[in-house]
Design an enzyme around this catalytic site. Structure first.
Site, PDB file in Angstrom:
ATOM      1  CE  LYS A 267      -4.373  31.047 -14.591  1.00 42.40           C
ATOM      2  NZ  LYS A 267      -5.458  30.416 -13.813  1.00 42.40           N
ATOM      3  CG  ASP A 272      -4.934  33.246  -8.708  1.00 41.26           C
ATOM      4  OD1 ASP A 272      -5.213  34.438  -8.427  1.00 41.26           O
ATOM      5  OD2 ASP A 272      -5.777  32.411  -9.073  1.00 41.26           O
ATOM      6  CE  LYS A 279      -6.749  31.423  -6.256  1.00 41.30           C
ATOM      7  NZ  LYS A 279      -7.878  30.655  -6.800  1.00 41.30           N
ATOM      8  CG  ASP A 290      -3.224  29.908 -11.431  1.00 42.95           C
ATOM      9  OD1 ASP A 290      -3.754  28.938 -12.005  1.00 42.95           O
ATOM     10  OD2 ASP A 290      -3.807  30.992 -11.267  1.00 42.95           O
ATOM     11  NE  ARG A 353     -12.544  32.851 -16.312  1.00 46.82           N
ATOM     12  CZ  ARG A 353     -13.484  32.102 -15.768  1.00 46.82           C
ATOM     13  NH1 ARG A 353     -14.746  32.335 -16.070  1.00 46.82           N
ATOM     14  NH2 ARG A 353     -13.195  31.131 -14.934  1.00 46.82           N
TER      15      ARG A 353
END
Length: 498
Positions: A267, A272, A279, A290, A353
């Site tokens: 990943k 992010d 967030k 990330d 994902r």
């Protein structure tokens, strides 16, 4: 720092320093006994003055021992146990290098492979010493305008072993330790870089440089290429950012063109924000980490290339930012993945994902033996396992056991969680084939369940490194994990294949 290995005993050792262990209650190791004998009982006399009693991780530096050719001797406490755990041994090694770096010692000879460690070989000890030594000199200061004065003088470390028959395997273990340390350092550097520097384009450039250095095959898919293929899930994450997404593919061929490869998918979300599902502001700076899954793939490929490991490995890195913006994906959007499955995006902060699923489908074209993805995927994994162990889920129990064993052997442990069909129902969607989140419960498991929908055609394992890829607080920084676990797995696989 240079390293060497030899068969030697303390009475013949010259140079700046020797290092040897003392158990609690002032019990000497074999090398310390030899040293004490040639020094006429000097070591025992010092110990019985009360300056040191062998408590774990304590150190005592002695100068000018009688009849010793070495200028100094560093004694390190081993604790009470006659046989150390691997954690205790690694802690001792860290204490040794912490103490050495506080001195003007330029070279040192370590008599530490003789220390008994439960269920560990001499090769394991040598590799761990090298990794700890390299970790002790790692610092990330390339973005500072004024560098701190580096007072570390230690330039050479010689590992002494007692038995000549272990010399060849010891040299191999030393080289493996160095290769793993170099791979970890690369992963740390990439993780620690500021996100305005370490963009998807930067990652692609680093991969290209690595490919040139180690003679790897590289291809980089641009957004237009991904659009033609139908990678709607990965591109959905990228569309809120001004930074173009990349799909980076590196191929290491250590065993010819015909053998099917192991595929590592990392990943690579270089920052992010959470996207529209923004967030909280606190600690959001740590979301530069990330992309540590991507960094671990590059680090592992570096390690196996340095070792010239006889195995074929393909690294796939989906790289993008996840940003809010006028064009960003919204909660409720439905996208079509490369596999053809449609996904309802209920939370844009479950983006890892979404990029991994297209990369996992892309991996099919390499006809892999196995596929392992590595991702800082879920906060739920940190809640479940803390910062100690990596989460592991797999559709193949044999593969899971091999990874668990590699984690034990490398002291970079993983812990297996269930991947049962019972959890798949949590990902139901009224409007698409699958939802990208499954609610508050079992978050690590449902994230893996999501990924499993894209891995039916091969043996697959998922490593959730959200708790192990970096440290917070005063020692904030990337850890380089799970490069040791992955490298050990590939070493074991290469040996088995031979």
């Amino acid at each position: 720092m240079d390293f060497g290995i030899k068969v030697g005993t303390p009475e013949k050792q010259s140079g700046d320093c020797m290092v040897m262990g003392i158990f609690e209650s002032r019990k000497l190791t074999d090398s310390a006994e030899i040293l004490d004998t040639i020094a006429g009982g000097y070591v025992n006399d010092i110990l019985h003055t009360g300056d040191m009693d062998g408590k774990a991780n304590t150190t005592l530096l002695l100068h000018n021992l009688p009849n010793a050719q070495c200028k100094r001797v560093l004694l390190v406490g081993l604790g009470k146990e006659p046989v150390l755990s691997d954690k205790a041994y690694i802690s001792v090694i860290h204490s040794v290098f912490d103490a050495l770096h506080k001195t003007g010692i330029a070279d040192t000879a370590l008599f530490l492979t003789e220390i008994p460690v439960k269920e560990r070989t001499v090769e394991w000890k040598i590799s761990q010493i090298v990794i700890a030594a390299m970790g002790s000199i790692y610092q990330f200061d390339r973005l500072k305008s004024k560098l701190k004065e580096n007072k570390r003088c230690l330039r050479k470390v010689v590992l002494n072993i007692a038995d000549r028959k272990n010399l060849s395997v010891g040299k191999e273990a030393l080289q493996q330790g160095l290769a793993i340390a170099h791979g970890m350092n690369l992963a740390k550097d990439l993780g620690n870089l500021a996100p305005n520097i370490c963009t998807p384009t930067y990652l692609a450039k680093q991969a290209a440089d690595m490919a040139k250095t180690h003679k790897l095959k590289i291809s980089v898919l641009e957004e237009k290429d991904m659009e033609k293929l139908g990678m709607g899930s990965l591109l959905a994450v990228a569309q809120g950012s001004h930074q173009p997404a990349k799909l980076i593919v590196l191929e290491y061929r250590g065993k010819g063109k015909t053998e099917k490869p192991v595929v590592l998918v990392g990943k690579g979300v270089t920052f992010d924000t959470g996207g529209i599902s923004l967030k909280p502001a606190a600690d959001m700076d740590e979301m530069k980490y990330d992309m540590c899954g991507a960094a671990s793939v590059l680090g592992t490929l570096t390690a196996i290339a340095e070792m010239k490991l006889p195995i074929n490995v393909v690294g796939i890195i989906p790289a993008t930012e996840n940003m809010p913006g006028g064009n960003a994906t919204k909660p409720g959007d439905v996208v079509t993945s490369l596999s053809g499955q449609t996904i309802e995006i209920l939370n844009t902060d479950a983006e890892g994902r979404l990029i991994l699923c297209d990369a996992l489908t892309y991996a099919e074209r390499f006809k892999p033996q196995v596929v392992i993805d590595i991702a800082t995927l879920t906060g739920a994994c940190v809640v479940a396992l803390g910062n100690v162990t990596t989460g592991l889920l797999s559709n193949d129990d044999k593969l899971a056991q091999e990874l668990l064993l590699a984690g034990e052997q490398s002291s970079d442990r993983a812990w297996q969680l269930p991947l049962w069909d019972d959890y798949q129902d949590l990902l139901r969607s009224n409007f698409a084939d699958i939802a990208n989140i499954g609610g508050r419960t079992a978050g690590t498991i449902t994230a893996a369940c999501f990924l499993s929908r894209f891995t039916d055609k091969y043996h697959w394992a998922h490593l959730d490194i959200a708790g192990t890829a970096w440290k917070s607080g005063k020692e904030k920084g990337s850890t380089g994990r799970p490069v040791p676990l992955l490298t050990q797995y590939l070493i074991a696989r290469a040996r088995k294949s031979d």
